[in-house]
Design a protein around this motif. Structure first.
Motif, PDB file in Angstrom:
ATOM      1  N   LEU A 142       0.831  -1.202   0.000  1.00 41.71           N
ATOM      2  CA  LEU A 142       0.000   0.000   0.000  1.00 41.71           C
ATOM      3  C   LEU A 142       0.866   1.252   0.000  1.00 41.71           C
ATOM      4  O   LEU A 142       0.638   2.178  -0.792  1.00 41.71           O
ATOM      5  CB  LEU A 142      -0.915  -0.001   1.225  1.00 41.71           C
ATOM      6  CG  LEU A 142      -1.681   1.302   1.508  1.00 41.71           C
ATOM      7  CD1 LEU A 142      -2.658   1.599   0.383  1.00 41.71           C
ATOM      8  CD2 LEU A 142      -2.389   1.228   2.851  1.00 41.71           C
ATOM      9  N   ILE A 143       1.855   1.300   0.867  1.00 42.89           N
ATOM     10  CA  ILE A 143       2.696   2.493   0.986  1.00 42.89           C
ATOM     11  C   ILE A 143       3.496   2.728  -0.292  1.00 42.89           C
ATOM     12  O   ILE A 143       3.609   3.866  -0.763  1.00 42.89           O
ATOM     13  CB  ILE A 143       3.627   2.369   2.210  1.00 42.89           C
ATOM     14  CG1 ILE A 143       2.810   2.285   3.509  1.00 42.89           C
ATOM     15  CG2 ILE A 143       4.595   3.547   2.261  1.00 42.89           C
ATOM     16  CD1 ILE A 143       1.885   3.453   3.738  1.00 42.89           C
ATOM     17  N   GLU A 144       4.031   1.673  -0.890  1.00 42.97           N
ATOM     18  CA  GLU A 144       4.792   1.834  -2.129  1.00 42.97           C
ATOM     19  C   GLU A 144       3.915   2.398  -3.243  1.00 42.97           C
ATOM     20  O   GLU A 144       4.368   3.216  -4.044  1.00 42.97           O
ATOM     21  CB  GLU A 144       5.395   0.501  -2.551  1.00 42.97           C
ATOM     22  CG  GLU A 144       6.558   0.061  -1.668  1.00 42.97           C
ATOM     23  CD  GLU A 144       7.218  -1.207  -2.176  1.00 42.97           C
ATOM     24  OE1 GLU A 144       6.566  -1.948  -2.949  1.00 42.97           O
ATOM     25  OE2 GLU A 144       8.372  -1.466  -1.785  1.00 42.97           O
ATOM     26  N   GLU A 145       2.675   1.984  -3.281  1.00 40.12           N
ATOM     27  CA  GLU A 145       1.754   2.517  -4.284  1.00 40.12           C
ATOM     28  C   GLU A 145       1.517   4.008  -4.082  1.00 40.12           C
ATOM     29  O   GLU A 145       1.466   4.783  -5.051  1.00 40.12           O
ATOM     30  CB  GLU A 145       0.427   1.762  -4.211  1.00 40.12           C
ATOM     31  CG  GLU A 145      -0.619   2.258  -5.188  1.00 40.12           C
ATOM     32  CD  GLU A 145      -1.939   1.521  -5.047  1.00 40.12           C
ATOM     33  OE1 GLU A 145      -2.934   1.985  -5.651  1.00 40.12           O
ATOM     34  OE2 GLU A 145      -1.998   0.516  -4.331  1.00 40.12           O
ATOM     35  N   LEU A 146       1.431   4.440  -2.834  1.00 41.61           N
ATOM     36  CA  LEU A 146       1.154   5.842  -2.537  1.00 41.61           C
ATOM     37  C   LEU A 146       2.394   6.723  -2.713  1.00 41.61           C
ATOM     38  O   LEU A 146       2.278   7.889  -3.087  1.00 41.61           O
ATOM     39  CB  LEU A 146       0.639   5.976  -1.101  1.00 41.61           C
ATOM     40  CG  LEU A 146      -0.641   5.207  -0.753  1.00 41.61           C
ATOM     41  CD1 LEU A 146      -1.016   5.437   0.708  1.00 41.61           C
ATOM     42  CD2 LEU A 146      -1.782   5.611  -1.668  1.00 41.61           C
ATOM     43  N   VAL A 147       3.565   6.162  -2.442  1.00 43.13           N
ATOM     44  CA  VAL A 147       4.812   6.947  -2.465  1.00 43.13           C
ATOM     45  C   VAL A 147       5.308   7.180  -3.875  1.00 43.13           C
ATOM     46  O   VAL A 147       5.898   8.224  -4.182  1.00 43.13           O
ATOM     47  CB  VAL A 147       5.893   6.234  -1.623  1.00 43.13           C
ATOM     48  CG1 VAL A 147       7.275   6.821  -1.881  1.00 43.13           C
ATOM     49  CG2 VAL A 147       5.551   6.331  -0.151  1.00 43.13           C
ATOM     50  N   GLY A 148       5.101   6.227  -4.766  1.00 41.71           N
ATOM     51  CA  GLY A 148       5.614   6.365  -6.124  1.00 41.71           C
ATOM     52  C   GLY A 148       7.128   6.233  -6.168  1.00 41.71           C
ATOM     53  O   GLY A 148       7.699   5.344  -5.527  1.00 41.71           O
ATOM     54  N   GLU A 149       7.791   7.142  -6.879  1.00 43.72           N
ATOM     55  CA  GLU A 149       9.241   7.056  -7.077  1.00 43.72           C
ATOM     56  C   GLU A 149      10.038   7.771  -5.984  1.00 43.72           C
ATOM     57  O   GLU A 149      11.264   7.793  -6.032  1.00 43.72           O
ATOM     58  CB  GLU A 149       9.609   7.646  -8.446  1.00 43.72           C
ATOM     59  CG  GLU A 149       9.001   6.907  -9.623  1.00 43.72           C
ATOM     60  CD  GLU A 149       9.433   5.443  -9.669  1.00 43.72           C
ATOM     61  OE1 GLU A 149      10.637   5.179  -9.447  1.00 43.72           O
ATOM     62  OE2 GLU A 149       8.569   4.585  -9.909  1.00 43.72           O
TER      63      GLU A 149
END
Length: 258
Positions: free
Chosen positions: A67-74
């Protein structure tokens, strides 16, 4: 800039393990569902142009990193904690670049050379945060102030619930310093803590360990509630005492055994 009318506490087994609400386009509030753990902690993801800060990782009972990786992006992700009790660091193993749990680790990472005094800055890229040590609930506890949104992230030191105080002198001193920080020119729009344990009925909390929260108190607290905490702790004196207010309960406890 807004909050939901109510939080899905996750008691419905069909609901998501984490509810995500965007306060604005760079500030995500993530609540872990009560059905996954009765603590129902709130986590905060703050996005800058180059880096992002995840404040707390929850209890670890459900996956968080996807979930966090999806929200953080690059963006580069920094994982830190308001403090290192288990319901705030339980998901750490999923991540890299995690700030250590001890007060010395936190002080070293943020450059706080006179812990628990002083204030450090963390620049996420066109978004500067102030980091303040506020031990008392836990030795490594910090507050985070966002200059852009004027949000103050207070962890377990102030939220609508039971404020467990393990070190009374440290907590009183920390609350006083936090009040001084705000009074010195850091205006607060909202105080955002890590849990909800109060009901909408003034001064009434849920039973300890409750995994259902009908009629929850709102998460955000106005700065006047922080002023109230500063005042009641100053008036309380040197000996620990339970203090009940409409929005929080100061709850002294003995330190846990190691």
């Amino acid at each position: 800039m807004s909050f939901p009318d109510r939080w899905d506490d996750g008691t419905d087994p069909a609901s998501a393990a984490h509810q995500v609400h965007w306060y604005d386009d760079r500030t995500a509030i993530v609540r872990q569902a009560l059905r996954t753990n009765f603590e129902g902690p709130f986590l905060y993801l703050l996005l800058g142009t180059g880096r992002a800060l995840l404040l707390d990782t929850g209890t670890g009972h459900v996956p968080l990193r996807p979930l966090i990786e999806e929200l953080v992006g690059e963006r580069e992700l920094i994982v830190a904690h308001t403090h290192s009790h288990g319901d705030h660091v339980g998901g750490d193993a999923e991540f890299g670049n995690v700030v250590g749990p001890a007060a010395a680790d936190v002080a070293a990472y943020f450059g706080l050379t006179d812990w628990p005094n002083g204030v450090a800055e963390l620049d996420l890229g066109e978004r500067v945060l102030d980091i303040l040590p506020i031990p008392g609930h836990h030795a490594s506890h910090i507050a985070v102030y966002d200059r852009d949104t004027r949000l103050l992230f207070s962890g377990d030191s102030l939220y609508p619930g039971r404020l467990y105080v393990f070190d009374w002198p440290e907590f009183r001193a920390s609350v006083a310093r936090l009040g001084e920080f705000v009074a010195a020119g850091k205006p607060v729009e909202w105080v955002l803590g890590a849990h909800i344990e109060m009901t909408t009925e003034p001064a009434r909390d849920y039973p300890m360990g409750a995994d259902r929260h009908p009629g929850e108190h709102e998460l955000p607290l106005r700065p006047g509630v922080l002023t109230e905490l500063v005042d009641v702790m100053a008036a309380a004196g040197q000996e620990p005492v339970r203090i009940e207010t409409d929005h929080f309960i100061v709850f002294p406890v003995a330190p846990p055994r190691e």
